[in-house]
Design a protein around this motif. Structure first.
Motif, PDB file in Angstrom:
ATOM      1  N   PHE A 298     101.261  76.259  24.552  1.00 17.75           N
ATOM      2  CA  PHE A 298     102.632  76.784  24.573  1.00 17.75           C
ATOM      3  C   PHE A 298     102.720  78.239  25.040  1.00 17.75           C
ATOM      4  O   PHE A 298     103.786  78.852  24.943  1.00 17.75           O
ATOM      5  N   GLY A 299     101.627  78.778  25.560  1.00 16.33           N
ATOM      6  CA  GLY A 299     101.648  80.139  26.085  1.00 16.33           C
ATOM      7  C   GLY A 299     101.936  81.189  25.040  1.00 16.33           C
ATOM      8  O   GLY A 299     102.641  82.165  25.310  1.00 16.33           O
ATOM      9  N   LEU A 300     101.386  81.028  23.851  1.00 16.06           N
ATOM     10  CA  LEU A 300     101.684  81.935  22.747  1.00 16.06           C
ATOM     11  C   LEU A 300     100.793  83.174  22.779  1.00 16.06           C
ATOM     12  O   LEU A 300      99.579  83.057  22.925  1.00 16.06           O
ATOM     13  N   PRO A 301     101.372  84.362  22.604  1.00 12.94           N
ATOM     14  CA  PRO A 301     100.541  85.547  22.419  1.00 12.94           C
ATOM     15  C   PRO A 301      99.844  85.472  21.061  1.00 12.94           C
ATOM     16  O   PRO A 301     100.413  84.992  20.075  1.00 12.94           O
ATOM     17  N   VAL A 302      98.598  85.946  21.012  1.00 18.43           N
ATOM     18  CA  VAL A 302      97.784  85.826  19.802  1.00 18.43           C
ATOM     19  C   VAL A 302      97.518  87.206  19.215  1.00 18.43           C
ATOM     20  O   VAL A 302      97.114  88.133  19.924  1.00 18.43           O
TER      21      VAL A 302
ATOM     22  N   GLU B   7      89.765  82.577  29.669  1.00 23.72           N
ATOM     23  CA  GLU B   7      91.111  81.991  29.602  1.00 23.72           C
ATOM     24  C   GLU B   7      91.728  82.224  28.224  1.00 23.72           C
ATOM     25  O   GLU B   7      92.933  82.494  28.104  1.00 23.72           O
ATOM     26  N   ASP B   8      90.919  82.104  27.170  1.00 26.67           N
ATOM     27  CA  ASP B   8      91.440  82.340  25.828  1.00 26.67           C
ATOM     28  C   ASP B   8      91.684  83.821  25.570  1.00 26.67           C
ATOM     29  O   ASP B   8      92.665  84.198  24.920  1.00 26.67           O
ATOM     30  N   ARG B   9      90.796  84.682  26.091  1.00 29.15           N
ATOM     31  CA  ARG B   9      90.990  86.121  25.913  1.00 29.15           C
ATOM     32  C   ARG B   9      92.313  86.597  26.503  1.00 29.15           C
ATOM     33  O   ARG B   9      92.931  87.547  26.000  1.00 29.15           O
ATOM     34  N   ALA B  10      92.756  85.941  27.552  1.00 29.24           N
ATOM     35  CA  ALA B  10      93.996  86.357  28.209  1.00 29.24           C
ATOM     36  C   ALA B  10      95.194  86.258  27.270  1.00 29.24           C
ATOM     37  O   ALA B  10      96.205  86.943  27.467  1.00 29.24           O
ATOM     38  N   LEU B  11      95.093  85.415  26.242  1.00 27.29           N
ATOM     39  CA  LEU B  11      96.197  85.258  25.295  1.00 27.29           C
ATOM     40  C   LEU B  11      96.082  86.185  24.096  1.00 27.29           C
ATOM     41  O   LEU B  11      97.027  86.306  23.314  1.00 27.29           O
ATOM     42  N   LEU B  12      94.934  86.825  23.943  1.00 25.75           N
ATOM     43  CA  LEU B  12      94.732  87.723  22.812  1.00 25.75           C
ATOM     44  C   LEU B  12      95.409  89.059  23.133  1.00 25.75           C
ATOM     45  O   LEU B  12      94.920  89.848  23.941  1.00 25.75           O
ATOM     46  N   LYS B  13      96.539  89.314  22.481  1.00 25.36           N
ATOM     47  CA  LYS B  13      97.376  90.457  22.852  1.00 25.36           C
ATOM     48  C   LYS B  13      97.294  91.638  21.897  1.00 25.36           C
ATOM     49  O   LYS B  13      97.717  92.746  22.250  1.00 25.36           O
ATOM     50  N   ALA B  14      96.794  91.421  20.683  1.00 25.35           N
ATOM     51  CA  ALA B  14      96.788  92.540  19.730  1.00 25.35           C
ATOM     52  C   ALA B  14      95.832  92.264  18.584  1.00 25.35           C
ATOM     53  O   ALA B  14      95.559  91.104  18.241  1.00 25.35           O
ATOM     54  N   PHE B  15      95.336  93.363  17.978  1.00 29.56           N
ATOM     55  CA  PHE B  15      94.585  93.313  16.729  1.00 29.56           C
ATOM     56  C   PHE B  15      95.442  93.921  15.623  1.00 29.56           C
ATOM     57  O   PHE B  15      96.299  94.777  15.873  1.00 29.56           O
TER      58      PHE B  15
END
Length: 530
Positions: free
Chosen positions: A157-161, A186-194
């Motif tokens: 679903f293109g969710l930011p993580v 590909e998964d890292r691209a969705l990781l937007k914040a800590f």
């Protein structure tokens, strides 16, 4: 496609995903957004019955309360309830849907994923924003193929993580960097914040580490959430059972408790379920609750709680092996208070006939209550209402075991026949109570009246504080405290900017009357370390 939600992942189980999700639901609802919580798959024996009669994880039920919306089975479409180390009972859209053996998990996930994705799409259509909670950690690369609750959901679903790490565990920088390092590009691209959780001390000491992690990963930090001592919410993780037991131990607790306090021992069964039943007791001033497997503490406590179990007959055998069954029988003979809830109530009866859960046939119970239990394949789910001595009591039922009154007489400690008294669809004999209903202690009037009776029977001078807030009020205050902390220490605007509602959220935030959930006007967002 603009994201219809966000995914709150964690560096590990019990890192704070559930409480952060609940806090976000409340904070964003305050801004006038219609928010829904979501967890594609929950593995937990702490569950709740929704108003429509379906079963979901307890954490998602509380998150719905935080969002100010009615909980539904779409918010936790797949619930796995462990019955052993290698076997889980499956609940799909609130209803029992078979058994999953450990070796079948990889092959069996496809149909569960379909149910989860359909439920998410349903919520995304109905709500402004869906706040999703991940499971375990996205760094569990052994489970990545077929994943539909962490990055599999985010990719679909293109969710930011946002990845949450619990600094109280230690090694937080390694945990965050290691999570990022193990992911595919590909998964890292969705990781937007800590996001850092449970921080104590001067944040300036931490900031150089955050800057370096961002330099190495390219992932910013949206905030550092402080340690909130008085905030604990319904947990889905058995590792967190008894986390409310953070206060100081009563001075004489090891010897059975001070005379003006009430000591409560909760037996930690191997397959304990709905341990949240004890939460409301633990909030009462002067009540000291300890989770234990020690027969000495069971003997010494003013009250013993035998909680629910997802494998009742197996846990009953464990009680016998540990000497705990003998301790419970001694308590009953000495007229010392004991209460069994759901599976615990079933263990207190005369026998259990189980061809469903543990499939062990007929086994003897502890013989303390006049019931026989037969396990049915159809699960009972309900939200019953009753009364006890004029106090209204609401509860909920989740069980396969059906308890029926036996014809054998109930005997008092001296061998005389003692008639049982009805108790919330269960029975009381002497100072032994049993009920199938979960959640009964969340009813303030009943809880305090019943605990007073327990205290008298136990010889304790404890009495309830009449000016203490009720359990529901305390939970609401905890959720608001959590939301306040997120408002003050997390850049929620930046978080919303990753979603489809980012452009309208700032305007809504200026209207303090947008939601009745907002307890304070003019809350300001203070950006975290970025």
């Amino acid at each position: 496609m603009t994201a219809s939600g966000i995914l709150v992942a964690g560096t590990s189980s019990d890192a704070g995903k559930s409480v952060v999700t609940a806090g976000l639901c409340r904070a964003l609802a305050r801004r006038g957004l219609r928010v829904a919580p979501f967890k594609a798959q929950n593995m937990s024996n702490n569950s709740m019955v929704c108003a429509d009669g379906g079963e979901i994880g307890r954490a998602q039920y509380v998150q719905a309360q935080a969002a100010g919306v009615l909980a539904s089975t779409a918010m936790n479409p797949v619930l796995l309830k462990p019955g052993s180390d290698r076997r889980s009972f499956i609940v799909v859209r609130g209803r029992a849907a078979g058994v999953l053996e450990a070796g079948q998990y990889a092959a069996g996930r496809a149909r569960l994923a379909e149910a989860a994705f359909a439920a998410y799409a349903e919520l995304a259509e109905e709500y402004d924003l869906v706040v999703c909670e991940g499971a375990g950690s996205p760094a569990e690369i052994n489970l990545r193929d077929g994943d539909y609750v962490n990055l599999g959901l985010a990719r679909r679903f293109g969710l930011p993580v946002v990845v949450v790490g619990d600094i109280d565990r230690g090694g937080i920088l390694a945990a965050l960097y290691g999570t990022w390092a193990l992911l595919s590009d590909e998964d890292r691209a969705l990781l937007k914040a800590f996001l850092i959780n449970k921080f104590r001390g001067d944040v300036s000491v931490l900031e150089p580490g955050l800057v370096e992690i961002t330099r190495r990963t390219g992932v910013p930090f949206l905030g550092v959430v402080p340690w909130l001592l008085d905030v604990w919410l319904d947990s889905e993780d058995t590792l967190a059972v008894g986390q409310w037991r953070a206060g100081p131990t009563a001075p004489d607790e090891a010897d059975g408790g001070a005379p003006d306090r009430l000591t409560v021992a909760v037996i930690r069964l191997p397959r304990i379920s709905n341990a949240t039943d004890v939460d409301a007791i633990a909030t009462e001033p002067g009540v000291d609750v300890r989770v234990t497997i020690d027969p000495v503490l069971v003997d010494a406590a003013d009250l013993v709680v035998l909680p629910g179990s997802r494998s009742t007959a197996t846990d009953l055998g464990w009680l016998r092996e540990r000497g705990l069954a003998d301790a419970l029988v001694r308590r009953a003979a000495a007229r010392r208070p004991l209460v069994g809830i759901c599976g615990g109530y079933q263990m207190l009866g005369r026998h259990l006939e189980d061809q469903v859960e543990a499939q062990v046939g007929v086994v003897p119970g502890l013989g303390l209550l006049p019931t026989g239990v037969e396990f049915a394949h159809e699960k009972v789910l309900g939200r019953p209402v009753g009364s006890w001595r004029g106090h209204r009591v609401e509860g909920y039922e989740i069980h396969h075991g059906i308890a029926r009154r036996t014809t054998a007489p109930s005997l008092s400690p001296d061998g005389a026949e003692e008639p049982p008294t009805p108790f919330l669809d269960g029975w009381q004999v002497g100072t032994v109570w049993g009920t199938m209903w979960h959640g009964i202690f969340e009813n303030d009037g009943f809880r305090r009246a019943w605990l007073t009776e327990v205290a008298v029977a136990a010889g304790s001078r404890w009495r309830p504080a009449t000016d203490a807030p009720g359990f529901g009020a305390r939970r609401a205050r905890m959720i608001d405290t959590l939301a306040d902390a997120l408002e003050d220490h997390v850049d929620l605007d930046a978080l919303l900017g990753l979603t489809r509602v980012g452009s309208t959220a700032r305007a809504a935030a200026t209207d303090s009357s947008a939601s009745s959930l907002h307890p304070r006007a003019g809350s300001r967002v203070v950006p975290g370390a970025r």
